[in-house]
Design an enzyme around this catalytic site. Structure first.
Site, short mmCIF file in Angstrom:
data_model
loop_
_atom_site.label_atom_id
_atom_site.label_comp_id
_atom_site.label_asym_id
_atom_site.label_seq_id
_atom_site.Cartn_x
_atom_site.Cartn_y
_atom_site.Cartn_z
N HIS A 67 -9.22 -36.91 -13.72
CA HIS A 67 -8.96 -35.69 -12.87
C HIS A 67 -7.69 -34.93 -13.48
O HIS A 67 -7.86 -34.33 -13.49
CB HIS A 67 -9.70 -35.82 -11.56
CG HIS A 67 -9.38 -34.59 -10.92
ND1 HIS A 67 -9.94 -33.31 -11.42
CD2 HIS A 67 -8.63 -34.00 -9.91
CE1 HIS A 67 -9.54 -32.43 -10.23
NE2 HIS A 67 -8.87 -32.78 -9.66
N GLU A 102 -17.39 -33.70 -17.10
CA GLU A 102 -16.91 -32.70 -16.52
C GLU A 102 -16.84 -31.35 -16.37
O GLU A 102 -16.49 -30.76 -15.45
CB GLU A 102 -16.92 -33.19 -15.04
CG GLU A 102 -15.03 -33.51 -14.57
CD GLU A 102 -14.68 -32.47 -13.38
OE1 GLU A 102 -14.61 -32.51 -12.26
OE2 GLU A 102 -13.40 -32.51 -13.33
N ASN A 127 -15.53 -33.26 -9.38
CA ASN A 127 -15.97 -31.98 -9.55
C ASN A 127 -16.62 -30.81 -9.21
O ASN A 127 -17.34 -30.27 -9.04
CB ASN A 127 -14.65 -31.32 -8.71
CG ASN A 127 -13.61 -31.55 -9.74
OD1 ASN A 127 -13.41 -31.99 -10.01
ND2 ASN A 127 -13.02 -30.19 -9.18
N HIS A 128 -16.57 -30.88 -10.89
CA HIS A 128 -17.80 -29.73 -11.55
C HIS A 128 -18.38 -30.16 -11.99
O HIS A 128 -19.61 -29.86 -12.68
CB HIS A 128 -16.43 -29.42 -12.77
CG HIS A 128 -15.05 -28.52 -12.45
ND1 HIS A 128 -15.41 -27.98 -10.80
CD2 HIS A 128 -14.27 -28.97 -12.74
CE1 HIS A 128 -13.82 -27.05 -11.50
NE2 HIS A 128 -13.57 -28.20 -11.86
N HIS A 153 -5.43 -35.54 -16.00
CA HIS A 153 -6.18 -34.83 -17.29
C HIS A 153 -3.85 -35.19 -18.14
O HIS A 153 -4.50 -34.88 -18.93
CB HIS A 153 -5.74 -32.95 -17.58
CG HIS A 153 -7.09 -33.12 -16.99
ND1 HIS A 153 -8.56 -32.02 -17.81
CD2 HIS A 153 -8.14 -33.18 -16.71
CE1 HIS A 153 -8.80 -31.47 -16.99
NE2 HIS A 153 -9.62 -32.48 -16.13
#
Ligand SMILES: [Fe+2]
Length: 272
Positions: free
Chosen positions: A186, A42, A70-71, A188
């Site tokens: 997410h 993503e 989400n991306h 990271h």
């Protein structure tokens, strides 16, 4: 003795992340000999959702399956057909709202088969601390696992894209005994909480990013520090950075009879 071995990577961030996978995955494949390699895409294209060209680049480096977050729809104009292709290796969270009014591309659950091994991959996203309004991921995975009991597969893994550590632990408990591995993406930042529950479910809050080590989640500091100093995003120009060393984060997993029997963190720092 294992039935299946997996190499799993979290968010691969931008050009730097793609370069790191090209550089390090061949030797990781030689070392671990995985049946499947899974990565979250993503952030693959300049920090946002992938374009097919960049997915092909990672496939050439040895990645088999892609999850999202989400991306995932950021480059939908370029990637929708790819995501809708039968047997597309690119998943996206299963719990976005799909309706007869608006149909999102792609799917969030898919069975991948290779060398006689059956791996079910499930992708979920949280509705907490993220901007998207989504169907409850706990209820969604209940529906999915009712339809897909672990006994039907050699393994089931869940990429839960979320912010909160508390929610991640609750999800691990919720799916305990029903999946082989539940891991987070997410944030990271790789967490030091890899564990195998008594039920045989492997769990880890976030398996970490592959991208620029000295960065703010893959982006250059000069884009983010003004946001924190000024309190607004007005001064920010958030870009990916490929300056300096990289970090490769993921896990190696061995599965036997659907249960996780070995869960090993991978974190390689590239010194340049
Ligand atoms: Fe994300």
């Amino acid at each position: 003795m294992y039935d299946m071995k997996l190499l799993v990577f979290g968010d691969i961030y931008g050009r730097k992340g793609r370069q790191l996978i090209a550089q390090y995955l061949p030797e990781l494949r030689t070392k671990y000999d995985p049946d499947f390699v899974i990565a979250n895409s993503e952030n693959l294209t300049n920090g946002k959702g992938p374009i097919p060209e960049h997915l092909h680049e990672l496939q050439r480096s040895g990645v088999d399956i892609f999850t999202g977050g989400n991306h995932s729809f950021a480059n939908m104009d370029f990637c929708a057909d790819y995501m809708n292709t039968p047997n597309s290796p690119q998943l996206r969270p299963a719990n976005f709202y799909d309706s007869k009014h608006y149909q999102l591309p792609g799917r969030g659950v898919w069975l991948f088969e290779k060398n006689g091994k059956k791996l079910l991959v499930i992708n979920l996203i949280s509705g907490n601390f993220l901007k998207d309004d989504v169907y409850n991921p706990f209820l969604k995975i209940d529906e999915i696992l009712t339809e897909h009991p672990l006994e039907k597969y050699d393994g089931i893994i869940v990429d839960f894209h979320r912010e909160s550590t508390a929610e991640s632990y609750c999800m691990a408990e919720w799916v305990s005994g029903r999946v082989s591995l539940q891991y987070g993406t997410h944030t990271h930042v790789q967490t030091n909480d890899d564990r195998i529950l008594a039920s045989g479910t492997g769990a880890m809050t976030d398996i970490g990013m592959t991208g620029a080590l000295n960065s703010s989640i893959g982006q250059e500091f000069k884009g983010w520090i003004p946001t924190f100093v000024s309190g607004t995003g007005h001064f920010s120009g958030k870009k990916e950075t490929d300056m300096g060393p990289g970090v490769v984060c993921g896990v190696f997993v061995e599965i036997q009879k659907g249960k996780c029997i070995h869960l090993e963190k991978i974190r390689i720092i590239e010194w340049v």
